[in-house]
Scaffold this active site. Structure first.
Site, PDB file in Angstrom:
ATOM      1  N   ASP A 153      37.839  34.197  31.859  1.00 41.79           N
ATOM      2  CA  ASP A 153      39.120  33.947  32.506  1.00 41.79           C
ATOM      3  C   ASP A 153      39.689  35.257  33.056  1.00 41.79           C
ATOM      4  OD1 ASP A 153      41.504  32.273  32.987  1.00 41.79           O
ATOM      5  OD2 ASP A 153      42.443  33.554  31.481  1.00 41.79           O
ATOM      6  N   ASP A 213      48.551  41.667  27.270  1.00 39.08           N
ATOM      7  CA  ASP A 213      47.194  42.061  27.698  1.00 39.08           C
ATOM      8  C   ASP A 213      46.483  42.831  26.585  1.00 39.08           C
ATOM      9  OD1 ASP A 213      47.782  40.992  30.121  1.00 39.08           O
ATOM     10  OD2 ASP A 213      47.688  42.863  31.266  1.00 39.08           O
ATOM     11  N   ASN A 249      41.547  38.575  28.643  1.00 35.76           N
ATOM     12  CA  ASN A 249      42.500  39.477  29.287  1.00 35.76           C
ATOM     13  C   ASN A 249      43.712  39.675  28.381  1.00 35.76           C
ATOM     14  OD1 ASN A 249      43.704  40.888  31.687  1.00 35.76           O
ATOM     15  ND2 ASN A 249      45.216  39.263  31.374  1.00 35.76           N
ATOM     16  N   GLU A 290      35.902  34.408  36.784  1.00 36.21           N
ATOM     17  CA  GLU A 290      36.948  34.107  37.751  1.00 36.21           C
ATOM     18  C   GLU A 290      37.372  35.444  38.357  1.00 36.21           C
ATOM     19  OE1 GLU A 290      41.369  32.036  37.720  1.00 36.21           O
ATOM     20  OE2 GLU A 290      40.760  33.212  35.990  1.00 36.21           O
ATOM     21  N   ASP A 328      43.827  24.052  38.445  1.00 37.40           N
ATOM     22  CA  ASP A 328      44.896  24.935  38.899  1.00 37.40           C
ATOM     23  C   ASP A 328      45.333  24.535  40.299  1.00 37.40           C
ATOM     24  OD1 ASP A 328      45.128  26.514  36.651  1.00 37.40           O
ATOM     25  OD2 ASP A 328      43.560  27.901  37.299  1.00 37.40           O
TER      26      ASP A 328
END
Ligand code: MG
Length: 536
Positions: free
Chosen positions: A198, A168, A102, A234, A300
């Site tokens: 991710d 990004d 990302n 994810e 997390d």
């Protein structure tokens, strides 16, 4: 299709930094991890998800990558990586690595070139705007403020959904896609069995079809290079949007997704001692095209964002009553045992629940020994303390002085490494680790749970969740009592015709039950797995 290895895998996630330090500098590394593969193999783990180990300025725990083609020297060198892959493979353990696409670090050479020269071919590797409006400034994922940050050198704003040090990438740019495939091809060639993508839900944030197509494109690429390799994404989105990540018609995009939806419902159900949220969640997630990865806690926070405000408060009241147990307004920064007051019955119940769901189970390092947390540490560091191997100095993690550790060691209180560690639990047949080993082994011998189709079974107790996993002519029937009271439950077998039941796994020695039509006994927080034939 159905004989794919990932339908019956047991996943284990770890961060090199906190696992085992092989060279005595206070930082876990590949040498250390390789020396502990026997522990993982003994537990029954057959797939490791390794968190980022690339060179990084470490503003976001390694999720800000500076170079995708090598290893941070703190963890060893590429030779140590290959050694780890070879030894894992010899023990039947596959390795999945994190692919952070990302964004990159703002120290990555692509970004440095992108910001310094408007005419550089790297300019469009990122998303720039010379002017922005208030509407452009959506909320950032990890920090206060918006997603656009002014850069003096570039004379423009760049987009960043996470920290401002993580610009990004412009996935819409074909050159960026080519670079991503090159990265994947490199690591596949070095022996990895796949990637955990991710923040996939952010990559496709604009909901543009071409970006979803990108997921199909990388799947096609990965399987062309290695037909057994997998992509795990994810994507913390509502169930109705999940099929876009798997591929609407056939499974043509991601092989596996994390089951965030069921994760939060497991905690809501446990907080209420009511099976309702689990029944609803099973209904919504069973019509999905792909494979789930189920989990309880990760490195997390426990993300409760998608619960309603009232539901979230219920979970907070039960598992994170104090302010310092919460994070980002919607999460819990505790490990599971402290959340459940170290109640062994509840812990066994919720792990059995997670292991019996359609999909494959994921455990985070330290869960096998019921490690605790340290709330005096900042943010998510509370759950990222070093692995507790034994009761010797530094928990057997490192020979360096504790002051040089990259992450803290729990050396006081209930979860002190002298009380909770691998070595001690290995010697104790009644330990949590030995129980976990039995759970893993039973699950691995019950392919119905990995391959089977899941059906809800109605029953007469609101606190009991009952369902079955059907595969061929066999079924596993799962009963879970979420209440702290004994009960007898009557199962409605619905359209299925079960043969005689044989007990596979349970929390205690129950009187045997031969027929599903009988009342079935369950203790407080009890669980039972039965195997049965299905009559035609
Ligand atoms: Mg080290």
């Amino acid at each position: 299709m159905k004989d794919q290895w990932y339908h019956t895998a047991i996943l284990y996630s770890l961060d090199l930094e906190t696992y085992m330090d092989g060279n005595g500098d206070g930082i876990g590394d590949f040498g250390g991890l390789t020396s502990k593969l026997d522990h993982l193999s003994g537990l029954g783990i057959n797939c490791i998800w390794l968190r980022p180990f690339f060179p990084s300025p470490l503003v976001d725990d390694g999720y800000d990558v500076k170079d995708y083609f090598t290893i941070d020297p703190r963890f060893g060198n590429p030779g140590d990586f290959v050694d780890f892959i070879i030894k894992s493979g010899a023990l039947g353990i596959r390795v999945i690595i994190d692919l952070v696409i990302n964004h990159t670090s703002n120290q990555h050479e692509w970004f440095l070139k992108s910001r310094s020269d408007k005419n550089s071919r790297y300019r469009d590797y990122y998303i720039w705007k010379e002017e922005i409006t208030d509407e452009d400034q959506e909320e950032n994922m990890l920090e206060e403020g918006g997603i656009w940050n002014w850069d003096d050198e570039a004379g423009a704003y760049y987009m960043h959904h996470f920290l401002k040090e993580q610009p990004d990438l412009n996935i819409g740019n074909p050159d960026v896609r080519r670079e991503i495939k090159k990265i994947m091809g490199f690591w596949l060639q070095l022996g990895v069995s796949g990637f955990r993508i991710d923040a996939a839900h952010i990559i496709v944030h604009e909901s543009k079809d071409e970006l979803y197509d990108f997921l199909g494109d990388i799947r096609e690429f990965v399987n062309r290079r290695n037909h057994e390799a997998v992509l795990l994404a994810e994507a913390n989105v509502e169930p109705e949007d999940l099929n876009k990540f798997f591929g609407e018609q056939s499974q043509s995009r991601m092989h596996m997704l994390f089951n965030f939806y069921t994760n939060k419902n497991m905690f809501l159900a446990l907080a209420r001692e009511d099976a309702g949220p689990l029944r609803e969640s099973l209904g919504k997630t069973q019509k999905i095209n792909g494979q789930w990865v189920n989990f309880l806690r990760t490195h997390d926070e426990l993300n409760l964002e998608m619960l309603s405000d009232d539901e979230r408060q219920e979970v907070f009241r039960a598992f994170a009553p104090d302010e310092d147990m919460k994070i980002f307004g919607h999460g819990i920064r505790r490990r599971l045992p402290p959340m459940l007051d170290c109640n062994r019955q509840k812990m066994e119940l919720i792990y059995t629940m997670m292991f019996s769901l359609p999909g494959l189970p994921l455990i985070n390092y330290g869960e096998e020994i019921a490690m605790g947390d340290d709330l005096s540490l900042k943010g998510r560091e509370s759950v990222r303390t070093v692995m507790q191997w034994d009761d010797q100095e530094n928990a057997g993690f490192s020979s360096a002085p504790e002051s040089e550790f990259a992450h803290a060691l729990i050396d006081s209180g209930k979860y002190d490494y002298r009380k909770v560690n691998v070595s001690m639990q290995q010697k104790d047949p009644g330990s949590f680790m030995n129980w976990m080993e039995r759970l893993i082994s039973t699950r691995k011998h019950s392919p119905q749970l990995g391959f089977g189709e899941c059906f809800l079974l109605e029953n007469n107790q609101g606190s009991v969740h009952s369902f079955c996993n059907l595969w061929g002519s066999e079924a596993i029937v799962v009963l879970i009592n979420l209440k702290g009271e004994d009960c007898r439950v009557k199962i409605d077998q619905g359209k299925h015709k079960f043969g005689s039941l044989s007990e596979l796994f349970s929390n205690t020695d129950y009187q045997s039950v031969e027929d599903i039509k009988n009342d079935i006994e369950l203790t407080a927080f009890g669980y039972r797995w039965f195997k049965s034939d299905i009559k035609k």
